[in-house]
Each structure stands twice: as C-alpha cells, then as structure tokens.
Design an enzyme around this catalytic site. Structure first.
Site, short mmCIF file in Angstrom:
data_model
loop_
_atom_site.label_atom_id
_atom_site.label_comp_id
_atom_site.label_asym_id
_atom_site.label_seq_id
_atom_site.Cartn_x
_atom_site.Cartn_y
_atom_site.Cartn_z
N TYR A 168 6.84 -63.90 -139.70
CA TYR A 168 7.71 -63.02 -140.46
C TYR A 168 9.00 -62.76 -139.71
O TYR A 168 9.12 -63.04 -138.52
CB TYR A 168 7.00 -61.69 -140.76
CG TYR A 168 6.93 -60.73 -139.60
CD1 TYR A 168 7.79 -59.63 -139.53
CD2 TYR A 168 6.00 -60.89 -138.57
CE1 TYR A 168 7.73 -58.73 -138.47
CE2 TYR A 168 5.92 -60.01 -137.51
CZ TYR A 168 6.80 -58.92 -137.46
OH TYR A 168 6.74 -58.05 -136.40
N LYS B 191 6.61 -65.07 -133.70
CA LYS B 191 6.60 -63.82 -134.46
C LYS B 191 5.60 -63.91 -135.62
O LYS B 191 5.97 -64.07 -136.79
CB LYS B 191 8.00 -63.49 -134.98
CG LYS B 191 8.19 -62.04 -135.43
CD LYS B 191 9.65 -61.75 -135.72
CE LYS B 191 9.86 -60.34 -136.24
NZ LYS B 191 9.64 -59.31 -135.20
N GLU C 188 6.41 -55.34 -123.32
CA GLU C 188 7.36 -54.89 -124.34
C GLU C 188 6.75 -53.72 -125.10
O GLU C 188 5.61 -53.33 -124.87
CB GLU C 188 7.67 -56.03 -125.31
CG GLU C 188 6.46 -56.62 -126.00
CD GLU C 188 6.76 -57.91 -126.75
OE1 GLU C 188 7.94 -58.15 -127.05
OE2 GLU C 188 5.82 -58.66 -127.03
N LEU D 136 8.19 -61.19 -127.24
CA LEU D 136 8.96 -61.72 -128.35
C LEU D 136 10.41 -61.92 -127.91
O LEU D 136 10.98 -61.08 -127.20
CB LEU D 136 8.92 -60.76 -129.53
CG LEU D 136 9.65 -61.23 -130.79
CD1 LEU D 136 8.93 -62.43 -131.40
CD2 LEU D 136 9.75 -60.10 -131.81
#
Length: 287
Positions: A33, A151, A183, A207
């Site tokens: 996505y 992702k 993260e 990411l």
C-alpha cells in the site's frame, strides 16, 4: 455524503465497493500500500510514492496493474470527486483473487491484481496542533518480520503498538531491536543532539520513508548536519530534541519517551524548522 472509491477500474459509491473473500490481501496479507497526502487539493510527493510502490511490488514479484500516468489520473479523479482539500489518498495492490485459498502464488497471467483506492478528508492536516505541543511515545520490542522495507499490508503489530501506547497514556510507540530504535509504528524516528540530526540508516529493518527522504534532502540544503546510524532509547531520552516523519503527519516533535522528557520537554527549533521547510517546499511541488 458517501465517498467515491476506486476498485479495479471502476469509480463506485463506497457502499457498493466489494472485494472477494478469496482475495489474497484478505487471506494472506499478500499486498502492498501507499498513502499520499493532499494539501490544497494537490498530491504531495507523488513521484516518490509511485517509485516506492514499484519497488515494493518488485520485491514481492507482483506486477503494477496500471502505469504511473494512469495512477496519477485516478488519484486526481478521486480527489476531485470527493472534494478533498486536505487529506489523504490510500492505495492498495494485492495479488488478487485466485478463486480459492492456497499458499502458492497464483499465475499472474490468469489472476489479475486487485487495485483499490479511497480518500480520507482531514481538514487542518497541515495545522495539526500536536506540532506545537509534541507527542509522547513509549518503547516496545520490535518483533515484526525481516523485510520492513517493503510497504506491505501486514500492519497487525504496528496496530498493537499504537494500542500499547494508548493504554500507557501516550500517543505512539517506537520499536526497539537489539537495543536500538528501528522506527515508529507508522513513521521514521529521529533525535537531535548538538544541532546534528540523527536517524537510523536505511536497510531491510525500516521502511524507506518518502517523507524521510524529502526531509533529509531539505535539511541538507538548509546546511543542517545529518548522521544516519542507529540510536538507543537512552540516547534519545538524553537528546536535545526528538521527532518523527510520515506522509500524513509530515514532521512532528516527540517530547517524552518512556516517561522521560526530551530536552526541555517542549518541541525544539530543529523539528519546527524542518516542518516549516517541508510544508513550504512540498506545497510548491505538489501535483
């Protein structure tokens, strides 16, 4: 008023939009996505989001069902039909509906991808009050899979992390692996020490944020010093500032980590300046 959404070539009222129960995104989380922010009715960082979409699909051996120009047209049409001034466009591509459940990938020649997009209206997105107050985060163990650079729609643990933070009376969670922050649950993490911006280097464990790339480029152009390396929670607690970046939040200061105030306990000048620069520059290049 019902939103208009996009499903496999059709613009539909959201109540009429359906996806098969055999879609691999539903059964296997076999999909990727992207989320693109909208300010002033225009898309921010669309080129970057499309490039990352292509990379995610390539890493999972999936084909992109539309061209870049076609996808841009779909985004713009949804923004127009739904009257989005400030908000987001969510895009999801899955490996499609093979007609039954099976662990093996279906043949892409006979099982086309599923492409879904919808908008979310978020008035005041650029004037988020937490940019002036900052947020509080907790640290949690990072137990996700090893390809966080893709992702994917596998967002169960980040969702659990958000709920852990909420239960602790905080706003978000920073994930920690082998003693170092990876993260946030839906964002990239940074600290500032002695005027130097420190953030984890790219790899398969985080990411590759589109906003991260833009903010670091803009920081360099503003003659700010950047160091890409892992940092610990203790180092973050002892920093002058902390903040995170994401496509929907832009740049947001973090003022508390695991109950310890960061710096003065208030948003610092570096995060504030980066947010200002990012919003100004992104509006100029929005499409």
């Amino acid at each position: 008023m019902s939103r208009t959404v996009y499903v496999n070539g059709e613009y539909l009222p959201e109540a009429e939009a359906t996806v098969s129960i055999f879609d691999r995104g539903f059964l296997m989380a076999d999909g990727v996505y992207e989320v693109t922010s909208v300010l002033g009715g225009k898309l921010l960082d669309f080129d970057g989001h499309f490039a990352r979409l292509e990379r995610s699909l390539r890493e999972l051996d999936m084909a992109c069902p539309v061209t870049k120009d076609e996808l841009l047209a779909i985004h713009r049409e949804l923004v127009a039909q739904n009257g989005i001034d400030e908000g987001m466009v969510y895009l999801q591509v899955t490996r499609g509906n093979p007609g039954d459940r099976d662990f093996s990938f279906p043949d892409p020649a006979t099982t086309p991808s599923t492409l879904v997009l919808f908008t979310q209206s978020k008035p005041g997105l650029a004037d988020n009050p937490t940019a002036k107050t900052g947020i509080k985060v907790i640290s949690i163990e990072d137990i996700r899979w090893g390809r966080r650079d893709i992702k994917t729609v596998q967002l169960l643990y980040p969702s659990m992390g958000k709920m852990m933070a909420k239960k602790a009376g905080c706003d978000d969670a920073w994930m920690v692996e082998d003693g170092f922050v990876t993260e946030g649950t839906s964002n990239n993490a940074y600290i500032v020490k002695g005027g130097r911006i420190i953030t984890r280097n790219l790899g398969t464990d985080i990411l590759h944020g589109i906003t991260r790339a833009a903010v670091l480029r803009m920081a360099q152009e503003a003659q700010m010093e950047i160091e890409e390396r892992p940092f610990t929670v203790a180092e973050a607690q002892a920093a002058d500032e902390a903040f995170f970046t994401s496509a929907s939040a832009f740049v947001l200061p973090v003022v508390e980590i695991d109950g310890a105030a960061v710096g003065t306990g208030a948003p610092g000048p570096v995060a504030a300046r980066l947010r200002e620069i990012y919003l100004d520059e992104s509006r100029k290049t929005a499409v």
